[in-house]
Design an enzyme around this catalytic site. Structure first.
Site, PDB file in Angstrom:
ATOM      1  N   ASN A 156      28.056 -14.647  12.581  1.00 58.79           N
ATOM      2  CA  ASN A 156      28.262 -13.356  13.233  1.00 58.79           C
ATOM      3  C   ASN A 156      29.173 -13.582  14.439  1.00 58.79           C
ATOM      4  O   ASN A 156      28.732 -14.097  15.463  1.00 58.79           O
ATOM      5  CB  ASN A 156      26.898 -12.783  13.658  1.00 58.79           C
ATOM      6  CG  ASN A 156      27.040 -11.474  14.417  1.00 58.79           C
ATOM      7  OD1 ASN A 156      28.122 -10.890  14.475  1.00 58.79           O
ATOM      8  ND2 ASN A 156      25.940 -11.017  14.996  1.00 58.79           N
ATOM      9  N   TRP A 157      30.436 -13.205  14.288  1.00 58.86           N
ATOM     10  CA  TRP A 157      31.423 -13.504  15.344  1.00 58.86           C
ATOM     11  C   TRP A 157      31.310 -12.558  16.535  1.00 58.86           C
ATOM     12  O   TRP A 157      31.952 -12.782  17.559  1.00 58.86           O
ATOM     13  CB  TRP A 157      32.839 -13.434  14.773  1.00 58.86           C
ATOM     14  CG  TRP A 157      33.171 -14.511  13.794  1.00 58.86           C
ATOM     15  CD1 TRP A 157      32.366 -15.531  13.377  1.00 58.86           C
ATOM     16  CD2 TRP A 157      34.428 -14.693  13.110  1.00 58.86           C
ATOM     17  NE1 TRP A 157      33.028 -16.324  12.466  1.00 58.86           N
ATOM     18  CE2 TRP A 157      34.302 -15.827  12.280  1.00 58.86           C
ATOM     19  CE3 TRP A 157      35.637 -13.994  13.097  1.00 58.86           C
ATOM     20  CZ2 TRP A 157      35.337 -16.283  11.480  1.00 58.86           C
ATOM     21  CZ3 TRP A 157      36.676 -14.441  12.294  1.00 58.86           C
ATOM     22  CH2 TRP A 157      36.528 -15.578  11.494  1.00 58.86           C
ATOM     23  N   LYS A 158      30.566 -11.459  16.373  1.00 58.17           N
ATOM     24  CA  LYS A 158      30.405 -10.492  17.473  1.00 58.17           C
ATOM     25  C   LYS A 158      31.788 -10.066  17.998  1.00 58.17           C
ATOM     26  O   LYS A 158      32.669  -9.815  17.196  1.00 58.17           O
ATOM     27  CB  LYS A 158      29.497 -11.077  18.565  1.00 58.17           C
ATOM     28  CG  LYS A 158      28.175 -11.598  17.977  1.00 58.17           C
ATOM     29  CD  LYS A 158      27.160 -11.984  19.007  1.00 58.17           C
ATOM     30  CE  LYS A 158      25.890 -12.465  18.312  1.00 58.17           C
ATOM     31  NZ  LYS A 158      24.796 -12.762  19.235  1.00 58.17           N
ATOM     32  N   HIS A 213      21.471  -4.860  14.388  1.00 60.65           N
ATOM     33  CA  HIS A 213      21.500  -6.024  15.284  1.00 60.65           C
ATOM     34  C   HIS A 213      20.964  -5.610  16.658  1.00 60.65           C
ATOM     35  O   HIS A 213      21.237  -4.503  17.125  1.00 60.65           O
ATOM     36  CB  HIS A 213      22.924  -6.575  15.398  1.00 60.65           C
ATOM     37  CG  HIS A 213      22.944  -7.909  16.068  1.00 60.65           C
ATOM     38  ND1 HIS A 213      22.831  -8.046  17.435  1.00 60.65           N
ATOM     39  CD2 HIS A 213      23.007  -9.177  15.566  1.00 60.65           C
ATOM     40  CE1 HIS A 213      22.831  -9.338  17.738  1.00 60.65           C
ATOM     41  NE2 HIS A 213      22.933 -10.046  16.623  1.00 60.65           N
ATOM     42  N   GLU A 242      21.878  -6.268  19.535  1.00 60.55           N
ATOM     43  CA  GLU A 242      22.899  -5.878  20.521  1.00 60.55           C
ATOM     44  C   GLU A 242      23.376  -4.442  20.279  1.00 60.55           C
ATOM     45  O   GLU A 242      23.834  -3.770  21.199  1.00 60.55           O
ATOM     46  CB  GLU A 242      24.062  -6.881  20.489  1.00 60.55           C
ATOM     47  CG  GLU A 242      23.642  -8.215  21.103  1.00 60.55           C
ATOM     48  CD  GLU A 242      24.393  -9.432  20.599  1.00 60.55           C
ATOM     49  OE1 GLU A 242      25.428  -9.285  19.917  1.00 60.55           O
ATOM     50  OE2 GLU A 242      23.925 -10.559  20.881  1.00 60.55           O
ATOM     51  N   GLU A 271      15.464 -12.048  13.920  1.00 64.75           N
ATOM     52  CA  GLU A 271      16.186 -12.545  15.094  1.00 64.75           C
ATOM     53  C   GLU A 271      15.427 -12.171  16.366  1.00 64.75           C
ATOM     54  O   GLU A 271      15.646 -11.098  16.930  1.00 64.75           O
ATOM     55  CB  GLU A 271      17.582 -11.926  15.165  1.00 64.75           C
ATOM     56  CG  GLU A 271      18.479 -12.293  14.015  1.00 64.75           C
ATOM     57  CD  GLU A 271      19.943 -12.283  14.441  1.00 64.75           C
ATOM     58  OE1 GLU A 271      20.597 -13.308  14.239  1.00 64.75           O
ATOM     59  OE2 GLU A 271      20.411 -11.278  14.988  1.00 64.75           O
ATOM     60  N   GLY A 297      21.426 -16.195  21.692  1.00 64.65           N
ATOM     61  CA  GLY A 297      22.392 -16.581  22.721  1.00 64.65           C
ATOM     62  C   GLY A 297      21.774 -17.281  23.923  1.00 64.65           C
ATOM     63  O   GLY A 297      22.420 -17.449  24.952  1.00 64.65           O
ATOM     64  N   SER A 343      20.174 -18.712  18.220  1.00 65.45           N
ATOM     65  CA  SER A 343      20.541 -20.047  18.705  1.00 65.45           C
ATOM     66  C   SER A 343      20.486 -21.136  17.622  1.00 65.45           C
ATOM     67  O   SER A 343      20.151 -22.285  17.916  1.00 65.45           O
ATOM     68  CB  SER A 343      19.683 -20.442  19.916  1.00 65.45           C
ATOM     69  OG  SER A 343      19.908 -19.546  20.992  1.00 65.45           O
ATOM     70  N   GLY A 397      25.230 -16.966  15.469  1.00 68.38           N
ATOM     71  CA  GLY A 397      26.145 -16.308  16.402  1.00 68.38           C
ATOM     72  C   GLY A 397      27.069 -17.313  17.062  1.00 68.38           C
ATOM     73  O   GLY A 397      28.052 -17.768  16.474  1.00 68.38           O
ATOM     74  N   GLY A 398      26.737 -17.708  18.277  1.00 65.34           N
ATOM     75  CA  GLY A 398      27.585 -18.600  19.085  1.00 65.34           C
ATOM     76  C   GLY A 398      28.145 -19.792  18.319  1.00 65.34           C
ATOM     77  O   GLY A 398      29.346 -20.083  18.406  1.00 65.34           O
TER      78      GLY A 398
END
Ligand code: PGA
Length: 251
Positions: free
Chosen positions: A8-10, A95, A97, A165, A171, A211, A232-233
């Site tokens: 997930n590149w956000k 998600h 966010e 999640e 993150g 994470s 993600g990250g």
């Protein structure tokens, strides 16, 4: 069902040219893996250019969100039909966010229902903000799942995946333990089987996100017994993401 690893590149990277490079590096790194499915979810604006690159390639594309209407006066939105037309068949929905920006359970349900009706696959994110000693977090996750799936007929369960999640793990570098992830997977499966019967369990993957990286993926995968990861990250560094996919492929 093969396990799946989704990056997930956000809101990254900053340009199409960097997105092209990241996609190409990931694709090269995972091209030979046979036992895992690999996908990336770039920002909407890069999807159609990357979709050209993704034709016939192993690494498929996922949208980070979608709107429930097919067309009309909805400024800024993108529909399932638009995504399908460029061969993007998977969508992340709910998600944390996006929920944080005000998305409600009801809107999540509308997006999920529109997605499966369109023949696309909904990757539905659920997870608690924090844990408590009374198990309230379990009730919250159950509610999120029940609400999200309210418009999904049994015949469309193959078009659904659940990504657990926990928000406290996103993150932050604090991943859930493999034990937490495993407990949640069993709990989510119980909710799914209460809703749809045990056959649902062979159709719906339960992923873990929060994470995940090349250092913790092995333990989370083997002991958590999840069906893959939403990363993600760590998905922004091709080598780290490829390593996660390789671990899942190997195990
Ligand atoms: P993270 O993000 O891996 O950076 O924690 C996961 C996600 O939000 O999907």
């Amino acid at each position: 069902m093969k396990p799946i690893v989704i990056g997930n590149w956000k809101l990254n990277p900053t340009s199409l040219s960097l997105a092209n490079t990241l996609y190409t590096d990931v694709q090269k790194g995972v091209a030979r893996l046979r036992k895992v499915e690999v996908a990336v979810a770039p920002p909407m604006v890069f999807l159609s250019a990357l979709a050209e690159k993704a034709k016939g390639k192993k690494t498929f594309l996922v949208a980070q969100d979608v709107f429930w209407e097919k067309l009309g006066a909805h400024t800024g939105e993108v529909s399932n039909a638009m995504l399908s037309s460029i061969n993007v068949k998977h969508v992340i929905i709910g998600h944390s966010e996006v929920r944080e920006q005000g998305e409600t359970d009801d809107e999540v349900a509308k997006k999920v229902s529109a997605t499966v009706k369109a023949g696309n696959t909904a990757i539905i994110c659920v997870g608690e903000k924090e844990r408590d000693d009374h198990g309230h977090y379990l009730a919250l996750v159950e509610d999120q799942i029940r609400m999200a799936l309210q418009g999904v007929p049994k015949t469309k369960l193959g078009n659904v995946a659940i990504a657990y999640e926990p928000i406290w793990a996103i993150g932050t570098g604090n991943t859930a333990t493999a034990h937490d992830a495993h407990e949640m997977k069993l709990f989510i499966q119980k909710v799914l089987s209460d809703m749809f019967g045990r056959t649902a369990l062979s159709k719906i993957r339960v992923l873990y996100g929060g994470s995940v990286n090349k250092k913790n993926a092995e333990e989370l995968y083997t002991q958590g017994e999840v069906d893959g990861f939403l990363v993600g990250g760590a998905s922004l560094k091709a080598d780290n993401f490829i390593e996660v996919a390789k671990i899942v492929d190997r195990l």
